[in-house]
Each structure stands twice: as C-alpha cells, then as structure tokens.
Design a protein around this motif. Structure first.
Motif, PDB file in Angstrom:
ATOM      1  N   GLY A 183       0.811  -1.207   0.000  1.00 20.24           N
ATOM      2  CA  GLY A 183       0.000   0.000   0.000  1.00 20.24           C
ATOM      3  C   GLY A 183       0.850   1.265   0.000  1.00 20.24           C
ATOM      4  N   ASN A 184       0.226   2.372  -0.333  1.00 13.77           N
ATOM      5  CA  ASN A 184       0.932   3.646  -0.403  1.00 13.77           C
ATOM      6  C   ASN A 184       1.317   4.143   0.992  1.00 13.77           C
ATOM      7  N   HIS A 185       2.500   4.726   1.080  1.00 13.57           N
ATOM      8  CA  HIS A 185       2.948   5.339   2.322  1.00 13.57           C
ATOM      9  C   HIS A 185       2.646   6.838   2.265  1.00 13.57           C
ATOM     10  N   GLU A 186       2.241   7.376   3.367  1.00 18.73           N
ATOM     11  CA  GLU A 186       1.944   8.799   3.453  1.00 18.73           C
ATOM     12  C   GLU A 186       2.254   9.283   4.861  1.00 18.73           C
ATOM     13  N   LYS A 187       2.187  10.594   5.065  1.00 20.33           N
ATOM     14  CA  LYS A 187       2.496  11.147   6.383  1.00 20.33           C
ATOM     15  C   LYS A 187       1.430  10.707   7.390  1.00 20.33           C
ATOM     16  N   VAL A 188       1.911  10.108   8.478  1.00 21.81           N
ATOM     17  CA  VAL A 188       1.017   9.636   9.534  1.00 21.81           C
ATOM     18  C   VAL A 188       1.407  10.336  10.835  1.00 21.81           C
ATOM     19  N   VAL A 189       0.463  10.990  11.476  1.00 24.39           N
ATOM     20  CA  VAL A 189       0.705  11.694  12.739  1.00 24.39           C
ATOM     21  C   VAL A 189       0.394  10.746  13.898  1.00 24.39           C
ATOM     22  N   PHE A 190       1.393  10.489  14.746  1.00 28.02           N
ATOM     23  CA  PHE A 190       1.232   9.518  15.832  1.00 28.02           C
ATOM     24  C   PHE A 190       0.060   9.864  16.751  1.00 28.02           C
ATOM     25  N   SER A 191      -0.040  11.112  17.151  1.00 29.93           N
ATOM     26  CA  SER A 191      -1.088  11.496  18.105  1.00 29.93           C
ATOM     27  C   SER A 191      -2.482  11.260  17.529  1.00 29.93           C
ATOM     28  N   GLU A 192      -2.651  11.449  16.236  1.00 30.54           N
ATOM     29  CA  GLU A 192      -3.953  11.225  15.600  1.00 30.54           C
ATOM     30  C   GLU A 192      -4.306   9.744  15.581  1.00 30.54           C
ATOM     31  N   VAL A 193      -3.297   8.907  15.310  1.00 34.98           N
ATOM     32  CA  VAL A 193      -3.530   7.461  15.299  1.00 34.98           C
ATOM     33  C   VAL A 193      -3.910   6.980  16.694  1.00 34.98           C
ATOM     34  N   VAL A 194      -3.167   7.428  17.714  1.00 38.44           N
ATOM     35  CA  VAL A 194      -3.449   7.024  19.092  1.00 38.44           C
ATOM     36  C   VAL A 194      -4.844   7.476  19.513  1.00 38.44           C
ATOM     37  N   GLN A 219      -3.163  -0.348  17.622  1.00 38.21           N
ATOM     38  CA  GLN A 219      -4.388  -1.027  18.064  1.00 38.21           C
ATOM     39  C   GLN A 219      -4.061  -2.319  18.810  1.00 38.21           C
ATOM     40  N   ASN A 220      -3.200  -3.138  18.225  1.00 37.65           N
ATOM     41  CA  ASN A 220      -2.866  -4.427  18.845  1.00 37.65           C
ATOM     42  C   ASN A 220      -2.081  -4.253  20.139  1.00 37.65           C
ATOM     43  N   LEU A 221      -1.152  -3.324  20.171  1.00 29.34           N
ATOM     44  CA  LEU A 221      -0.356  -3.116  21.388  1.00 29.34           C
ATOM     45  C   LEU A 221      -1.192  -2.551  22.525  1.00 29.34           C
ATOM     46  N   MET A 222      -2.048  -1.595  22.209  1.00 31.86           N
ATOM     47  CA  MET A 222      -2.876  -1.017  23.256  1.00 31.86           C
ATOM     48  C   MET A 222      -3.920  -2.014  23.745  1.00 31.86           C
ATOM     49  N   SER A 223      -4.491  -2.759  22.831  1.00 37.07           N
ATOM     50  CA  SER A 223      -5.476  -3.781  23.197  1.00 37.07           C
ATOM     51  C   SER A 223      -4.853  -4.820  24.125  1.00 37.07           C
ATOM     52  N   ASN A 224      -3.619  -5.248  23.804  1.00 40.38           N
ATOM     53  CA  ASN A 224      -2.926  -6.223  24.646  1.00 40.38           C
ATOM     54  C   ASN A 224      -2.619  -5.645  26.024  1.00 40.38           C
ATOM     55  N   ALA A 225      -2.191  -4.375  26.055  1.00 45.24           N
ATOM     56  CA  ALA A 225      -1.861  -3.743  27.332  1.00 45.24           C
ATOM     57  C   ALA A 225      -3.077  -3.674  28.249  1.00 45.24           C
ATOM     58  N   LEU A 226      -4.246  -3.440  27.663  1.00 42.99           N
ATOM     59  CA  LEU A 226      -5.474  -3.393  28.460  1.00 42.99           C
ATOM     60  C   LEU A 226      -5.942  -4.791  28.836  1.00 42.99           C
ATOM     61  N   LYS A 227      -5.810  -5.706  27.905  1.00 43.11           N
ATOM     62  CA  LYS A 227      -6.296  -7.074  28.133  1.00 43.11           C
ATOM     63  C   LYS A 227      -5.463  -7.784  29.200  1.00 43.11           C
ATOM     64  N   LYS A 242      -7.440   7.915  17.614  1.00 37.85           N
ATOM     65  CA  LYS A 242      -8.418   7.071  16.931  1.00 37.85           C
ATOM     66  C   LYS A 242      -8.539   5.710  17.609  1.00 37.85           C
ATOM     67  N   VAL A 243      -7.399   5.137  17.989  1.00 41.52           N
ATOM     68  CA  VAL A 243      -7.407   3.831  18.659  1.00 41.52           C
ATOM     69  C   VAL A 243      -8.052   3.937  20.039  1.00 41.52           C
ATOM     70  N   SER A 301       2.424   3.378   6.015  1.00 44.02           N
ATOM     71  CA  SER A 301       1.049   3.005   5.676  1.00 44.02           C
ATOM     72  C   SER A 301       0.143   3.314   6.873  1.00 44.02           C
ATOM     73  N   PRO A 302      -0.859   4.165   6.742  1.00 41.10           N
ATOM     74  CA  PRO A 302      -1.749   4.503   7.860  1.00 41.10           C
ATOM     75  C   PRO A 302      -2.446   3.272   8.440  1.00 41.10           C
ATOM     76  N   ILE A 303      -2.847   2.349   7.570  1.00 37.52           N
ATOM     77  CA  ILE A 303      -3.528   1.133   8.029  1.00 37.52           C
ATOM     78  C   ILE A 303      -2.609   0.324   8.932  1.00 37.52           C
ATOM     79  N   HIS A 304      -1.343   0.236   8.543  1.00 38.71           N
ATOM     80  CA  HIS A 304      -0.409  -0.580   9.321  1.00 38.71           C
ATOM     81  C   HIS A 304      -0.027   0.074  10.648  1.00 38.71           C
ATOM     82  N   ILE A 305       0.176   1.378  10.656  1.00 35.39           N
ATOM     83  CA  ILE A 305       0.469   2.062  11.920  1.00 35.39           C
ATOM     84  C   ILE A 305      -0.699   1.901  12.886  1.00 35.39           C
TER      85      ILE A 305
END
Length: 362
Positions: A215-226, A266-274, A228-229, A257-261
């Motif tokens: 997939g295409n790579h583009e600028k991804v802002v960490f705070s926005e991803v967090v 998502q997986n790391l935070m979910s595991n930390a909570l679980k 959303k998660v 890739s925004p989907i991959h970030i």
C-alpha cells in the motif's frame, strides 16, 4: 638536498621487459616481430628463434582482414593507442581471454597483454549464478503467490460452513433438553466449532493485513492514530481506569502506511489493556523519537508481563503468553509481519508482574 631523479637505463628497461609477468611484444611497420619477452614465448608456445622476424599474420592468421589488424596499423600511423577489454586466444583447444593494448614506441608498435581468463570465467559463472538466482526468485514469488491464493481461498471458503455449523449447534441447543449422556459431547463439539471459527477469522485478518503490504505510504501523525485507537477502545480504557501517557515531541509523524500504523497501535494497546495487572491501575506509555535517521516507537505498560525466556516465541502465529482472557494469538504476529516486511525491527523486554515494553524501529 634531494638527489636528481636517475634516468632508467636501457639495461633496466630490458630487464623489466623480459621479466614482466604479462606478455609484451614489439613489431615493425611491416608487422614483423622485432622482440618478445619470455611471457610471450611461453604463451604462444613457439621458441624465440622461430618467433622473432616472423609476421604477425604467420603466428595469428585469423587476424587477417579484421578490424583489430587495421587498428594496429592505425596506431602506427597516428600514434593514438588502442585497447581491447576481452579478446580470445585458443591454444591446445583451450580458450584464453586477454586484455590488449597497442601503442607506438618510436617507429615500432608495442603490444601489451594481460591474461584475464580466470577473471572472465569467474564473471561468467557469476552471471550464470545471477540468472539462476533470478529464476529461483521468480519461482519463489510464484509459489508464494500460489500459497497466498490458497490460504485466502481456504480461509474464505471454510469460514461460511463453520459459521453455519456454529449456528446449527446453537439452534440445536435451543430446540430442547439434551440427555445427560449427550450434553458433554455437544458442549465439547460446540467449543471445538467456536475454536475453528476463531482460527479461520484470525487467518482472514492476517491475510487482510498482508494483502496491504504494498500500500501507499503517506504522512502519519502519531497522536492522531493514538486518538483514533483510544476512541475505539474507550470502553475498556474507562472500565480499567487506564492512564495513557504520550510523548511524540521527538518525532511527531512518519511516512508509513496509515492502516499498518493503526494496526500496530491497536494491537499493542489492546494487549496492554487485556493483560493488565489485576491489582493496579494500568499505565501505558507511548513515545517516539528519531535516532540516526531511523524512527523508534516505544510502547510500555505495567501489566502482567511474561518470562523473558519466551521473548523469541511471542511473535509466532497463535502464540499466547496468557490464557485467562480470550484472544486469538495473532496480534503480535501481525505487528512483527508489518514491521519486518518493510525492513524494520521489533524487540521486547518484559518481566513477570512488572510489565512489558515493545521497541519498534521503522
């Protein structure tokens, strides 16, 4: 006071000419051999007395009418050197390859050569090996594509009948009472069916992620991803009263890739909570920084942790360190696949009952 440079006398020049490892010859303007060093005699395989005075075409008749023969004459006429990178010479049914340079020496033509047979053979072998590797690579890509197609078809086609089977069991259980003898068997069958459905669902998730590797790579802002998660996991965050600390001052964004970030966070935070510790409030620290041109993401929690000896195993498919809560065992496998596929790396440090830190290098 420095001594003046000593002019090399003719005896020294002759000694160098005669003892040089590479063949050297000198011809007159009629292309007759005037002199040849010992290396030339050995190479051609003719005694020196039968070599000197003979014409170039007597020794190498195949040169007659060739561009190289005309080029030698042109060197005598103009004084401009001519060179050839790879020429063949056959002796005793063995082909030798040479580099040749022709140059003017006074009124004579000098020709120096260098045997590159071994080098040329090595290059040929490398070219053959390279072609072979290309063929192997093409075959591997084809096999991988076939395996991916098979896994997709298998996971997709099995999902529907297994889901139907699960529904039928639920209908069967609701239809009426089951005898005491059959009850354990039916419950077990229902459990196995659920496990199979979960496995198929997990495989579909893995396939979905891997299908987006290009997939295409583009600028991804960490705070926005967090953000959303966190919105998606808000119920678990509120329920556990988790504290999430973010520090992206060292690297606010990256090109990825925004989907991959999002999948990684998502997986790391979910595991930390679980896998939070039951006796304390979960604290999750997320930070990013740039070191020597590479972006490092740290994800640290104070949860249950695990035995450090198992660090190499946690990224395997369907591998789980804790089984007291539901899980498919694919989250860390997906993260590892995403990161390593693009040339990055991931490390984990953990201690039982103290927490875990994942360090990702993009």
């Amino acid at each position: 006071m420095m001594k003046p440079t000593t002019t090399i006398n003719n005896d020294l020049k002759s000694a160098f000419f005669e003892n040089a490892y590479s063949p050297f010859v000198i011809l007159d303007d009629q292309m007759n051999f005037v002199d040849a060093n010992q290396a030339s005699i050995v190479t051609v395989g003719i005694a020196k007395e039968n070599f000197i005075g003979r014409n170039l075409l007597d020794i190498f008749p195949y040169l007659k009418g060739t561009e190289r023969y005309d080029a030698y004459k042109e060197v005598l006429k103009t004084g401009v050197p001519a060179g050839y990178d790879e020429l063949s010479f056959v002796r005793d049914n063995v082909e030798y390859k040479w580099m040749v340079k022709a140059f003017k020496i006074g009124d004579y033509l000098g020709i120096s050569t260098r045997d590159i047979t071994n080098l040329s053979n090595t290059i040929d072998q490398l070219k053959i090996a390279q072609r072979s590797l290309k063929d192997v690579n093409v075959n591997l890509k084809r096999k991988n594509r076939e395996l991916e197609e098979f896994s997709y078809v298998a996971a997709h086609d099995l999902r529907a009948p297994l889901t139907n089977l699960k529904s039928l069991f639920e209908m069967f259980l609701k239809a009426g009472p089951i005898s005491d003898e059959l009850s354990p068997i039916v419950v077990r069958m229902q459990s196995v069916t659920k496990i199979m459905c979960d496995k198929i669902r997990a495989l579909n998730e893995v396939i979905a992620v891997k299908s987006n590797f290009n997939g295409n790579h583009e600028k991804v802002v960490f705070s926005e991803v967090v953000a959303k998660v966190k919105a998606g996991l808000s119920e678990d965050i509120i329920k556990s009263r988790a504290i999430i600390k973010e520090d992206f001052s060292g690297c606010p964004s990256l090109k990825y890739s925004p989907i991959h970030i999002e999948s990684i966070v998502q997986n790391l935070m979910s595991n930390a909570l679980k896998y939070r510790h039951p006796k304390r409030k979960p604290i999750i620290k997320i930070s990013a920084k740039e070191v020597h041109g590479k972006i490092h993401l740290s994800f640290k929690d104070n949860g249950l942790g695990f035995d450090p000896a198992l660090s190499d195993k946690i990224f395997g498919l369907f591998k789980r360190m804790h089984t007291h809560v539901e899980g498919l065992g694919i989250g860390l496998y997906i993260i590892h696949s995403i990161v390593t596929q693009s040339g990055g790396g991931i490390e984990v440090e953990s201690q039982v009952n103290k927490g875990t830190e994942f360090k990702i290098q993009f």
